[in-house]
Design a protein around this motif. Structure first.
Motif, PDB file in Angstrom:
ATOM      1  N   SER A  90      82.924 -23.612 -75.051  1.00 34.22           N
ATOM      2  CA  SER A  90      82.892 -23.022 -73.713  1.00 34.22           C
ATOM      3  C   SER A  90      83.839 -21.838 -73.576  1.00 34.22           C
ATOM      4  O   SER A  90      83.626 -20.934 -72.778  1.00 34.22           O
ATOM      5  CB  SER A  90      83.227 -24.071 -72.656  1.00 34.22           C
ATOM      6  OG  SER A  90      84.559 -24.533 -72.809  1.00 34.22           O
ATOM      7  N   MET A 150      82.918 -34.003 -60.566  1.00 31.01           N
ATOM      8  CA  MET A 150      82.914 -34.100 -62.029  1.00 31.01           C
ATOM      9  C   MET A 150      82.390 -35.443 -62.499  1.00 31.01           C
ATOM     10  O   MET A 150      82.661 -36.480 -61.896  1.00 31.01           O
ATOM     11  CB  MET A 150      84.340 -33.915 -62.572  1.00 31.01           C
ATOM     12  CG  MET A 150      84.874 -32.501 -62.487  1.00 31.01           C
ATOM     13  SD  MET A 150      86.541 -32.424 -63.191  1.00 31.01           S
ATOM     14  CE  MET A 150      86.886 -30.673 -63.004  1.00 31.01           C
ATOM     15  N   ASN A 151      81.641 -35.432 -63.614  1.00 33.05           N
ATOM     16  CA  ASN A 151      81.281 -36.683 -64.265  1.00 33.05           C
ATOM     17  C   ASN A 151      82.394 -37.069 -65.239  1.00 33.05           C
ATOM     18  O   ASN A 151      83.407 -36.369 -65.354  1.00 33.05           O
ATOM     19  CB  ASN A 151      79.929 -36.565 -64.973  1.00 33.05           C
ATOM     20  CG  ASN A 151      79.920 -35.457 -66.022  1.00 33.05           C
ATOM     21  OD1 ASN A 151      80.919 -35.190 -66.682  1.00 33.05           O
ATOM     22  ND2 ASN A 151      78.774 -34.804 -66.181  1.00 33.05           N
ATOM     23  N   GLN A 152      82.190 -38.156 -65.949  1.00 29.25           N
ATOM     24  CA  GLN A 152      83.253 -38.665 -66.818  1.00 29.25           C
ATOM     25  C   GLN A 152      83.664 -37.660 -67.887  1.00 29.25           C
ATOM     26  O   GLN A 152      84.858 -37.429 -68.112  1.00 29.25           O
ATOM     27  CB  GLN A 152      82.805 -39.964 -67.489  1.00 29.25           C
ATOM     28  CG  GLN A 152      83.820 -40.527 -68.472  1.00 29.25           C
ATOM     29  CD  GLN A 152      83.329 -41.790 -69.136  1.00 29.25           C
ATOM     30  OE1 GLN A 152      83.064 -42.774 -68.459  1.00 29.25           O
ATOM     31  NE2 GLN A 152      83.211 -41.784 -70.456  1.00 29.25           N
ATOM     32  N   ASP A 153      82.691 -37.038 -68.536  1.00 32.75           N
ATOM     33  CA  ASP A 153      83.006 -36.081 -69.602  1.00 32.75           C
ATOM     34  C   ASP A 153      83.787 -34.888 -69.063  1.00 32.75           C
ATOM     35  O   ASP A 153      84.731 -34.403 -69.708  1.00 32.75           O
ATOM     36  CB  ASP A 153      81.720 -35.597 -70.271  1.00 32.75           C
ATOM     37  CG  ASP A 153      81.067 -36.689 -71.112  1.00 32.75           C
ATOM     38  OD1 ASP A 153      81.767 -37.660 -71.465  1.00 32.75           O
ATOM     39  OD2 ASP A 153      79.855 -36.570 -71.394  1.00 32.75           O
ATOM     40  N   GLU A 154      83.417 -34.403 -67.884  1.00 37.94           N
ATOM     41  CA  GLU A 154      84.111 -33.253 -67.289  1.00 37.94           C
ATOM     42  C   GLU A 154      85.530 -33.618 -66.880  1.00 37.94           C
ATOM     43  O   GLU A 154      86.448 -32.789 -66.992  1.00 37.94           O
ATOM     44  CB  GLU A 154      83.314 -32.747 -66.081  1.00 37.94           C
ATOM     45  CG  GLU A 154      81.991 -32.099 -66.457  1.00 37.94           C
ATOM     46  CD  GLU A 154      81.113 -31.825 -65.252  1.00 37.94           C
ATOM     47  OE1 GLU A 154      80.274 -30.908 -65.326  1.00 37.94           O
ATOM     48  OE2 GLU A 154      81.257 -32.534 -64.220  1.00 37.94           O
ATOM     49  N   ASN A 173      87.126 -28.812 -57.916  1.00 40.06           N
ATOM     50  CA  ASN A 173      85.985 -29.273 -58.715  1.00 40.06           C
ATOM     51  C   ASN A 173      86.037 -30.759 -59.052  1.00 40.06           C
ATOM     52  O   ASN A 173      85.073 -31.315 -59.580  1.00 40.06           O
ATOM     53  CB  ASN A 173      85.922 -28.483 -60.033  1.00 40.06           C
ATOM     54  CG  ASN A 173      85.856 -26.983 -59.803  1.00 40.06           C
ATOM     55  OD1 ASN A 173      85.236 -26.531 -58.851  1.00 40.06           O
ATOM     56  ND2 ASN A 173      86.491 -26.212 -60.676  1.00 40.06           N
ATOM     57  N   ILE A 181      84.957 -27.948 -75.540  1.00 42.51           N
ATOM     58  CA  ILE A 181      85.910 -27.034 -74.878  1.00 42.51           C
ATOM     59  C   ILE A 181      86.001 -25.728 -75.657  1.00 42.51           C
ATOM     60  O   ILE A 181      86.014 -24.632 -75.074  1.00 42.51           O
ATOM     61  CB  ILE A 181      87.303 -27.709 -74.791  1.00 42.51           C
ATOM     62  CG1 ILE A 181      87.249 -28.876 -73.804  1.00 42.51           C
ATOM     63  CG2 ILE A 181      88.360 -26.696 -74.357  1.00 42.51           C
ATOM     64  CD1 ILE A 181      88.503 -29.736 -73.815  1.00 42.51           C
ATOM     65  N   ARG A 194      87.583 -33.588 -70.104  1.00 43.26           N
ATOM     66  CA  ARG A 194      87.840 -32.233 -70.594  1.00 43.26           C
ATOM     67  C   ARG A 194      88.823 -31.489 -69.704  1.00 43.26           C
ATOM     68  O   ARG A 194      89.644 -30.710 -70.190  1.00 43.26           O
ATOM     69  CB  ARG A 194      86.514 -31.472 -70.699  1.00 43.26           C
ATOM     70  CG  ARG A 194      85.624 -31.981 -71.819  1.00 43.26           C
ATOM     71  CD  ARG A 194      84.205 -31.490 -71.691  1.00 43.26           C
ATOM     72  NE  ARG A 194      83.292 -32.294 -72.525  1.00 43.26           N
ATOM     73  CZ  ARG A 194      81.999 -32.387 -72.323  1.00 43.26           C
ATOM     74  NH1 ARG A 194      81.419 -31.712 -71.330  1.00 43.26           N
ATOM     75  NH2 ARG A 194      81.254 -33.148 -73.109  1.00 43.26           N
ATOM     76  N   SER A 195      88.771 -31.726 -68.408  1.00 41.21           N
ATOM     77  CA  SER A 195      89.717 -31.077 -67.497  1.00 41.21           C
ATOM     78  C   SER A 195      91.144 -31.517 -67.798  1.00 41.21           C
ATOM     79  O   SER A 195      92.077 -30.699 -67.798  1.00 41.21           O
ATOM     80  CB  SER A 195      89.371 -31.405 -66.042  1.00 41.21           C
ATOM     81  OG  SER A 195      88.121 -30.862 -65.682  1.00 41.21           O
ATOM     82  N   HIS A 207      84.874 -33.809 -77.571  1.00 44.70           N
ATOM     83  CA  HIS A 207      85.288 -33.097 -76.357  1.00 44.70           C
ATOM     84  C   HIS A 207      85.999 -31.786 -76.707  1.00 44.70           C
ATOM     85  O   HIS A 207      85.786 -30.763 -76.025  1.00 44.70           O
ATOM     86  CB  HIS A 207      86.213 -33.977 -75.521  1.00 44.70           C
ATOM     87  CG  HIS A 207      85.521 -35.116 -74.824  1.00 44.70           C
ATOM     88  ND1 HIS A 207      84.615 -34.908 -73.805  1.00 44.70           N
ATOM     89  CD2 HIS A 207      85.602 -36.457 -74.988  1.00 44.70           C
ATOM     90  CE1 HIS A 207      84.164 -36.080 -73.379  1.00 44.70           C
ATOM     91  NE2 HIS A 207      84.749 -37.030 -74.072  1.00 44.70           N
ATOM     92  N   SER A 238      87.870 -38.613 -60.482  1.00 48.43           N
ATOM     93  CA  SER A 238      86.741 -38.223 -59.642  1.00 48.43           C
ATOM     94  C   SER A 238      86.336 -39.452 -58.842  1.00 48.43           C
ATOM     95  O   SER A 238      85.741 -40.377 -59.389  1.00 48.43           O
ATOM     96  CB  SER A 238      85.567 -37.730 -60.493  1.00 48.43           C
ATOM     97  OG  SER A 238      84.417 -37.525 -59.686  1.00 48.43           O
TER      98      SER A 238
END
Length: 244
Positions: A242, A187-191, A183, A239, A194-195, A235, A41
């Motif tokens: 979600s 995104m931040n670091q966590d996203e 996206n 996931i 997870r991606s 993480h 990102s």
């Protein structure tokens, strides 16, 4: 014996169709290995690489926590890499990466940018395709820096990516990443982490545990580091929640 088989004896011989068979063999060797994914990102100046942790040849007697069985490596304080392909070639290339980065810092007085390091390694890889006395290293390299991801192949081709993959399931992982590429920037670091994990999980089709993954991140001015097993488990739990 086919006609084309006469053109794979040396790396510098083109076939009548304009192909370098030894280079194609190197690509095949480089991709027949552990799958890895990377996402960045640029807006939030972070990047992440993820790989499945596997013991060589599935040998359970090997010490799993040893750094010698890891695919993730630190090149400089702010650059991390993952090398997929033949393990001896990966080790040799890792040493060269560290040498080139240190040499740049010694000559110019500041840290080597990830784009400069990627270009330098790509130039070296391309030179290996020109002489019959050499062979290309059967390695695909993904380099990450703050907000940057570069991929270098065995023929010396390198490009910046928003997200990419390497290894045996490379194309399937890239197809997944292409679906969510819109996206990445926000995104931040966590996203981002997870991606990359979800992209790897989508192609391997398995539920991971924290001990089965290696995750490396770079965020802003922070040093490149590997996530701990507990951080990875956190993480994976997010996931799973979600998806529920």
């Amino acid at each position: 014996m086919s006609r084309d088989s006469n053109y794979d004896h040396h790396i510098s011989i083109f076939s009548p169709q304009g192909r370098l068979y030894q280079i194609e063999y190197a690509f095949k060797a480089a991709t027949a290995s552990t799958t890895a994914t990377a996402v960045r990102s640029s807006k939030n100046n972070c990047a992440c690489i993820v790989s499945q942790k596997k013991l060589p040849d599935g040998n359970r007697l090997i010490v799993a926590d040893s750094p010698t069985v890891s695919n993730l490596h630190s090149v400089t304080n702010s650059i991390g890499c993952i090398l997929t392909g033949r393990v001896p070639d990966c080790k040799a290339l890792l040493q060269r990466l560290r040498y080139e980065a240190a040499d740049f810092t010694f000559k110019f007085g500041y840290a080597c940018p990830v784009s400069v390091l990627a270009k330098r390694v790509a130039d070296l890889a391309q030179v290996y395709t020109q002489s019959a006395s050499m062979r290309p290293l059967a390695v695909q390299t993904i380099l990450i820096g703050p907000g940057e991801v570069f991929k270098v192949d065995c023929a010396g081709h390198f490009l910046p990516f928003k997200g990419t993959a390497s290894g045996s399931k490379e194309q399937e992982a890239i197809n997944y990443l292409e679906k969510i590429t819109g996206n990445f920037e926000d995104m931040n670091q966590d996203e981002v982490v997870r991606s990359a994990i979800m992209a790897l999980g989508s192609v391997l089709g398995s539920d991971f545990r924290g001990s089965e993954l290696e995750v490396g991140i770079v965020n802003g001015n922070e040093r490149f580091r590997k996530l701990t097993e507990d951080e990875i488990e956190g993480h994976l739990n997010v996931i799973a929640d979600s998806d529920a």
